[in-house]
Design a protein around this motif. Structure first.
Motif, PDB file in Angstrom:
ATOM      1  N   PHE A  17      -7.403  16.985  -6.854  1.00 57.47           N
ATOM      2  CA  PHE A  17      -8.505  17.945  -6.727  1.00 57.47           C
ATOM      3  C   PHE A  17      -8.547  18.867  -7.954  1.00 57.47           C
ATOM      4  CE2 PHE A  17      -9.075  16.505  -2.469  1.00 57.47           C
ATOM      5  CZ  PHE A  17     -10.323  16.949  -2.060  1.00 57.47           C
ATOM      6  N   ASP A  18      -7.385  19.342  -8.380  1.00 58.61           N
ATOM      7  CA  ASP A  18      -7.326  20.207  -9.566  1.00 58.61           C
ATOM      8  C   ASP A  18      -7.787  19.455 -10.814  1.00 58.61           C
ATOM      9  OD1 ASP A  18      -6.363  22.234  -7.942  1.00 58.61           O
ATOM     10  OD2 ASP A  18      -4.264  21.960  -8.557  1.00 58.61           O
ATOM     11  N   ALA A  19      -7.330  18.212 -10.982  1.00 64.31           N
ATOM     12  CA  ALA A  19      -7.714  17.412 -12.151  1.00 64.31           C
ATOM     13  C   ALA A  19      -9.220  17.142 -12.185  1.00 64.31           C
ATOM     14  CB  ALA A  19      -6.936  16.091 -12.162  1.00 64.31           C
ATOM     15  N   GLN A  20      -9.826  17.046 -11.008  1.00 67.87           N
ATOM     16  CA  GLN A  20     -11.279  16.813 -10.917  1.00 67.87           C
ATOM     17  C   GLN A  20     -12.064  18.128 -10.966  1.00 67.87           C
ATOM     18  OE1 GLN A  20     -12.321  13.671 -11.012  1.00 67.87           O
ATOM     19  NE2 GLN A  20     -10.213  12.975 -10.880  1.00 67.87           N
ATOM     20  N   ASP A  21     -11.329  19.241 -10.972  1.00 68.51           N
ATOM     21  CA  ASP A  21     -11.940  20.572 -10.919  1.00 68.51           C
ATOM     22  C   ASP A  21     -12.814  20.719  -9.666  1.00 68.51           C
ATOM     23  OD1 ASP A  21     -12.380  23.190 -11.804  1.00 68.51           O
ATOM     24  OD2 ASP A  21     -14.195  22.609 -12.920  1.00 68.51           O
ATOM     25  N   LEU A  22     -12.272  20.263  -8.541  1.00 63.44           N
ATOM     26  CA  LEU A  22     -12.957  20.366  -7.249  1.00 63.44           C
ATOM     27  C   LEU A  22     -12.318  21.486  -6.443  1.00 63.44           C
ATOM     28  CD1 LEU A  22     -13.445  16.772  -5.785  1.00 63.44           C
ATOM     29  CD2 LEU A  22     -15.202  18.339  -6.585  1.00 63.44           C
ATOM     30  N   MET A  23     -13.137  22.396  -5.982  1.00 59.18           N
ATOM     31  CA  MET A  23     -12.650  23.516  -5.183  1.00 59.18           C
ATOM     32  C   MET A  23     -12.594  23.098  -3.711  1.00 59.18           C
ATOM     33  SD  MET A  23     -12.971  26.366  -3.239  1.00 59.18           S
ATOM     34  CE  MET A  23     -14.675  26.725  -2.892  1.00 59.18           C
ATOM     35  N   TYR A  24     -11.627  23.629  -2.988  1.00 62.86           N
ATOM     36  CA  TYR A  24     -11.524  23.370  -1.558  1.00 62.86           C
ATOM     37  C   TYR A  24     -11.068  24.662  -0.877  1.00 62.86           C
ATOM     38  CZ  TYR A  24      -6.652  22.829  -3.022  1.00 62.86           C
ATOM     39  OH  TYR A  24      -5.425  23.033  -3.590  1.00 62.86           O
ATOM     40  N   HIS A  25     -11.483  24.815   0.361  1.00 61.26           N
ATOM     41  CA  HIS A  25     -10.998  25.938   1.173  1.00 61.26           C
ATOM     42  C   HIS A  25      -9.746  25.522   1.951  1.00 61.26           C
ATOM     43  CE1 HIS A  25     -15.236  27.047   0.411  1.00 61.26           C
ATOM     44  NE2 HIS A  25     -14.712  28.240   0.299  1.00 61.26           N
ATOM     45  N   HIS A  26      -9.662  24.218   2.267  1.00 56.51           N
ATOM     46  CA  HIS A  26      -8.528  23.737   3.051  1.00 56.51           C
ATOM     47  C   HIS A  26      -8.447  22.226   2.873  1.00 56.51           C
ATOM     48  CE1 HIS A  26      -5.620  23.738   6.335  1.00 56.51           C
ATOM     49  NE2 HIS A  26      -6.267  22.726   6.878  1.00 56.51           N
ATOM     50  N   ILE A  27      -7.227  21.713   2.760  1.00 57.33           N
ATOM     51  CA  ILE A  27      -6.994  20.261   2.765  1.00 57.33           C
ATOM     52  C   ILE A  27      -5.964  19.979   3.841  1.00 57.33           C
ATOM     53  CG2 ILE A  27      -6.073  18.268   1.515  1.00 57.33           C
ATOM     54  CD1 ILE A  27      -7.002  19.515  -1.081  1.00 57.33           C
ATOM     55  N   GLU A  28      -6.283  19.032   4.691  1.00 53.81           N
ATOM     56  CA  GLU A  28      -5.337  18.638   5.736  1.00 53.81           C
ATOM     57  C   GLU A  28      -5.192  17.124   5.743  1.00 53.81           C
ATOM     58  OE1 GLU A  28      -4.205  19.847  10.252  1.00 53.81           O
ATOM     59  OE2 GLU A  28      -5.437  21.122   8.996  1.00 53.81           O
ATOM     60  N   LEU A  29      -3.968  16.666   5.515  1.00 52.73           N
ATOM     61  CA  LEU A  29      -3.656  15.241   5.590  1.00 52.73           C
ATOM     62  C   LEU A  29      -2.982  15.009   6.931  1.00 52.73           C
ATOM     63  CD1 LEU A  29      -2.229  14.652   1.985  1.00 52.73           C
ATOM     64  CD2 LEU A  29      -4.609  14.743   2.756  1.00 52.73           C
ATOM     65  N   ILE A  30      -3.575  14.143   7.736  1.00 52.32           N
ATOM     66  CA  ILE A  30      -3.104  14.015   9.115  1.00 52.32           C
ATOM     67  C   ILE A  30      -2.311  12.730   9.371  1.00 52.32           C
ATOM     68  CG2 ILE A  30      -4.838  15.573  10.044  1.00 52.32           C
ATOM     69  CD1 ILE A  30      -6.448  13.125  10.936  1.00 52.32           C
ATOM     70  N   PHE A  34       0.827  -1.212   0.000  1.00 55.09           N
ATOM     71  CA  PHE A  34       0.000   0.000   0.000  1.00 55.09           C
ATOM     72  C   PHE A  34       0.862   1.264   0.000  1.00 55.09           C
ATOM     73  CE2 PHE A  34      -2.815   3.182   2.034  1.00 55.09           C
ATOM     74  CZ  PHE A  34      -3.806   3.195   1.057  1.00 55.09           C
ATOM     75  N   LYS A  35       1.913   1.272   0.779  1.00 52.75           N
ATOM     76  CA  LYS A  35       2.791   2.442   0.835  1.00 52.75           C
ATOM     77  C   LYS A  35       3.376   2.753  -0.547  1.00 52.75           C
ATOM     78  CE  LYS A  35       6.657   4.367   3.355  1.00 52.75           C
ATOM     79  NZ  LYS A  35       6.683   5.346   4.224  1.00 52.75           N
ATOM     80  N   GLU A  36       3.742   1.704  -1.277  1.00 56.54           N
ATOM     81  CA  GLU A  36       4.273   1.893  -2.630  1.00 56.54           C
ATOM     82  C   GLU A  36       3.177   2.282  -3.624  1.00 56.54           C
ATOM     83  OE1 GLU A  36       6.210  -1.817  -3.563  1.00 56.54           O
ATOM     84  OE2 GLU A  36       7.650  -1.579  -1.918  1.00 56.54           O
ATOM     85  N   ALA A  37       1.992   1.709  -3.465  1.00 52.36           N
ATOM     86  CA  ALA A  37       0.905   1.905  -4.422  1.00 52.36           C
ATOM     87  C   ALA A  37       0.091   3.176  -4.177  1.00 52.36           C
ATOM     88  CB  ALA A  37      -0.038   0.693  -4.382  1.00 52.36           C
ATOM     89  N   GLU A  38       0.151   3.703  -2.957  1.00 52.19           N
ATOM     90  CA  GLU A  38      -0.681   4.850  -2.566  1.00 52.19           C
ATOM     91  C   GLU A  38      -0.674   6.013  -3.560  1.00 52.19           C
ATOM     92  OE1 GLU A  38      -1.697   6.365   1.894  1.00 52.19           O
ATOM     93  OE2 GLU A  38       0.315   5.582   1.584  1.00 52.19           O
ATOM     94  N   PRO A  39       0.485   6.510  -3.979  1.00 55.69           N
ATOM     95  CA  PRO A  39       0.456   7.658  -4.896  1.00 55.69           C
ATOM     96  C   PRO A  39      -0.346   7.383  -6.171  1.00 55.69           C
ATOM     97  CG  PRO A  39       2.670   7.360  -4.021  1.00 55.69           C
ATOM     98  CD  PRO A  39       1.863   6.165  -3.585  1.00 55.69           C
ATOM     99  N   SER A  62      -8.185  14.215   5.865  1.00 52.96           N
ATOM    100  CA  SER A  62      -7.942  12.843   5.446  1.00 52.96           C
ATOM    101  C   SER A  62      -6.845  12.184   6.272  1.00 52.96           C
ATOM    102  CB  SER A  62      -7.531  12.846   3.966  1.00 52.96           C
ATOM    103  OG  SER A  62      -7.104  11.564   3.553  1.00 52.96           O
ATOM    104  N   ALA A  63      -6.942  10.852   6.388  1.00 48.39           N
ATOM    105  CA  ALA A  63      -5.916  10.065   7.068  1.00 48.39           C
ATOM    106  C   ALA A  63      -4.689   9.832   6.182  1.00 48.39           C
ATOM    107  CB  ALA A  63      -6.501   8.718   7.497  1.00 48.39           C
ATOM    108  N   ARG A  64      -4.722  10.311   4.946  1.00 49.82           N
ATOM    109  CA  ARG A  64      -3.559  10.142   4.066  1.00 49.82           C
ATOM    110  C   ARG A  64      -2.306  10.707   4.729  1.00 49.82           C
ATOM    111  NH1 ARG A  64      -5.508  11.969  -2.030  1.00 49.82           N
ATOM    112  NH2 ARG A  64      -7.187  10.428  -2.230  1.00 49.82           N
ATOM    113  N   ARG A  65      -1.155  10.138   4.342  1.00 50.26           N
ATOM    114  CA  ARG A  65       0.122  10.639   4.861  1.00 50.26           C
ATOM    115  C   ARG A  65       0.347  12.074   4.392  1.00 50.26           C
ATOM    116  NH1 ARG A  65       2.387   6.239   2.026  1.00 50.26           N
ATOM    117  NH2 ARG A  65       3.829   7.757   1.108  1.00 50.26           N
ATOM    118  N   THR A  66       0.974  12.873   5.231  1.00 47.56           N
ATOM    119  CA  THR A  66       1.188  14.289   4.923  1.00 47.56           C
ATOM    120  C   THR A  66       2.054  14.499   3.686  1.00 47.56           C
ATOM    121  OG1 THR A  66       3.023  14.341   6.485  1.00 47.56           O
ATOM    122  CG2 THR A  66       0.873  15.055   7.307  1.00 47.56           C
ATOM    123  N   ASP A  67       2.954  13.557   3.390  1.00 50.90           N
ATOM    124  CA  ASP A  67       3.812  13.722   2.212  1.00 50.90           C
ATOM    125  C   ASP A  67       3.058  13.536   0.889  1.00 50.90           C
ATOM    126  OD1 ASP A  67       3.776  10.908   3.079  1.00 50.90           O
ATOM    127  OD2 ASP A  67       5.166  10.564   1.416  1.00 50.90           O
TER     128      ASP A  67
END
Length: 189
Positions: free
Chosen positions: A103-116, A55-60, A89-94
């Motif tokens: 998000f840009d590719a999906q044309d989704l707007m966000y005010h803030h994204i935090e990966l914890i 999963f760590k290798e495949a995640e990106p 999101s629980a995704r890794r911060t890196d």
């Protein structure tokens, strides 16, 4: 204006996002109906170490290729002008660059994204004072609702079928989530 705390994987992205990657790598033929627990190693009969390494290798790649959940873009586009959209999101911060590019590719707007980097979203949701949360992981939904006394909409999947308390509302899709939110907003006035 309300601040919406929104999980990404299995909520904004399709809960099936992982399956093609898992099936391909582990030579399986699973469907979403086969995923009856959030902890995939119990369902897949693969050691946690083997799965974590893969999963760590495949995640990106998984995150880059994740399809949107049906209806998510339509509803999020409607909400973006009236509410603050905070993706937590629980995704890794890196993985922040890959996440923002998606998000840009999906044309989704966000005010803030935090990966914890962990599933404990309570402190982040509290820090950002979200008014409502959208989640697919059962124990997260219950904990956020009980700890913060806010409604949590739990997107219905085969892996989150345990009973839910009153503050957690099970929805089948983004249209149902929007309908519930519109009623909730009317009651807030």
């Amino acid at each position: 204006m309300k601040r919406f705390g929104i999980d990404i994987d299995g909520t904004v992205t399709s809960p099936e996002s992982l399956l093609p990657h898992i099936n391909d790598h582990f030579q399986l033929n699973l469907t979403l109906q086969d995923i009856t627990q959030y902890e995939l190693t119990k369902v897949l009969d693969i050691s946690p170490q083997t799965f974590r390494k893969w999963f760590k290798e495949a995640e990106p790649l998984i995150y880059k290729e994740s399809p949107l959940a049906p209806g998510a873009k339509t509803i999020l586009d409607q909400w973006k002008e009236k509410h603050e959209l905070y993706f937590i999101s629980a995704r890794r911060t890196d993985l922040i660059d890959i996440t923002k590019k998606w998000f840009d590719a999906q044309d989704l707007m966000y005010h803030h994204i935090e990966l914890i980097g962990s599933h404990d979203k309570i402190s982040t949701a509290k820090k950002h004072a979200v008014d409502i949360f959208f989640e697919d992981k059962h124990d997260n939904a219950v904990a956020i609702s009980e700890e913060l006394s806010i409604p949590v909409l739990l997107f219905n999947t085969p892996y989150n079928q345990k009973p839910i308390p009153d503050g957690v509302i099970r929805v089948n899709d983004w249209k149902e989530a929007d309908s519930w939110v519109q009623n909730w907003l009317q009651q807030q006035r």
